[in-house]
Design an enzyme around this catalytic site. Structure first.
Site, mmCIF file in Angstrom:
data_model
loop_
_atom_site.group_PDB
_atom_site.id
_atom_site.type_symbol
_atom_site.label_atom_id
_atom_site.label_comp_id
_atom_site.label_asym_id
_atom_site.label_seq_id
_atom_site.Cartn_x
_atom_site.Cartn_y
_atom_site.Cartn_z
ATOM 1 N N SER A 184 1.049 -1.425 0.016
ATOM 2 C CA SER A 184 -0.063 -0.033 -0.128
ATOM 3 C C SER A 184 0.787 1.180 0.009
ATOM 4 O O SER A 184 1.856 1.288 0.530
ATOM 5 C CB SER A 184 -0.886 -0.031 1.221
ATOM 6 O OG SER A 184 -1.670 1.207 1.451
ATOM 7 N N TYR B 13 -2.085 -0.504 10.262
ATOM 8 C CA TYR B 13 -2.248 -0.748 8.832
ATOM 9 C C TYR B 13 -0.997 -0.457 8.035
ATOM 10 O O TYR B 13 -0.074 -1.399 7.422
ATOM 11 C CB TYR B 13 -3.621 -0.307 8.345
ATOM 12 C CG TYR B 13 -3.435 -0.526 6.754
ATOM 13 C CD1 TYR B 13 -3.895 -1.888 6.191
ATOM 14 C CD2 TYR B 13 -3.369 0.310 5.785
ATOM 15 C CE1 TYR B 13 -4.209 -2.074 4.904
ATOM 16 C CE2 TYR B 13 -3.314 0.147 4.446
ATOM 17 C CZ TYR B 13 -3.743 -1.393 3.986
ATOM 18 O OH TYR B 13 -3.984 -1.581 2.732
#
Length: 280
Positions: free
Chosen positions: A150, A163
């Site tokens: 990501s 995350y």
């Protein structure tokens, strides 16, 4: 169509995709299927895994099989690797797409929040890389491993620190594994999208808030990504390109490219952005 460009490259190849039941995982399984690959669709939900395997066949897969497996479970992943090897042979392309979202400031998170996220986002990748990477190396005929990371891997944040930590870890894991497996002709890529319009955020956990607030924040995230996020098929196309070109780290969306650029060339700006209050 992206897949047709790589039909010669992937036709008949064995591709295993985790998190294939929805979102980027399903789109990636479909992209390889359209290129004529044999596809193993792995998801913890047996129904969605079967649906993705059926779709892969419709899209042109040489063959496709569902596997209901929790990537966070080491023993179950080991059995999966043995089962796939026995039934279909060594995987040519492994795509680690299984992942979960986690939002909330570090001081609001619990040990359970960290374990839940890292078990899937990091340990799930470790399990599959160790098991299927070893099979590729032992075979001695190359292969490729892709992990969906990501843009959050490059930018410190007060909004999604758990995350972001998990994704930064898998980028480094990919870089280390790339160095280790190069001698066996096995490529490794980390594909890093920014905002993607999938159902991912609908299941995101927000730490330190009530259930009512959880529902509100999830709805807001889904609405925002519906307007701003790119389709998962775009990320799937980037996965095929990363394998074909043996790209170490591939950013997909403009926001991901910008964040990585800032992280490399403007660290003070990166840290200043990290201090901003996350949106409510």
């Amino acid at each position: 169509m992206e897949s047709s460009r790589y039909a010669k490259r992937f036709h008949g190849r064995l591709v295993l995709v985790t998190g294939a039941g929805s979102g980027i995982g399903r789109a990636t399984a479909g992209a390889f299927a359209a290129a004529g690959a044999r596809v193993v669709c792995v998801d913890r939900n047996a129904r969605t895994a079967s649906a993705s395997a059926d779709l892969a066949k419709v899209l042109g897969a040489t063959d496709a099989w569902p596997e209901a497996v929790d990537v966070a479970d080491a023993a179950t992943m080991e059995r999966l690797s043995e089962r796939v090897l026995s039934a279909h042979g060594v995987v040519d392309v492994l795509v680690n797409s299984a992942g979960i979202g986690m939002s909330g400031r570090i001081l609001d998170t619990s040990v359970a929040d960290w374990r839940r996220t890292l078990n899937v986002n990091l340990w799930g990748v470790i399990h599959s890389c160790r098991l299927f990477g070893r099979q590729m190396a032992d075979r001695g005929q190359g292969g490729h491993i892709v992990t969906i990371a990501s843009a959050a891997a490059f930018q410190p944040t007060r909004a999604v620190p758990v995350y972001a930590t998990s994704k930064a870890a898998v980028v480094m894991l990919s870089e280390c594994l790339r160095a280790e497996l190069a001698q066996f002709g096995v490529g490794v890529s980390a594909v890093c999208p920014g905002f993607v319009n999938t159902s991912f955020t609908a299941a995101m956990h927000f730490a330190g808030v009530s259930e009512q607030e959880q529902t509100r924040l999830r709805k807001r995230a889904v609405d925002t990504l519906g307007r701003r996020g790119c389709p998962p098929e775009r990320v799937a196309g980037a996965v095929l390109r990363a394998v074909a070109r043996n790209t170490p780290v591939a950013t997909v969306t403009p926001d991901a490219r910008l964040v990585r650029l800032i992280s490399r060339f403007a660290p003070p700006l990166r840290r200043a952005v990290a201090r901003l209050d996350p949106p409510s």
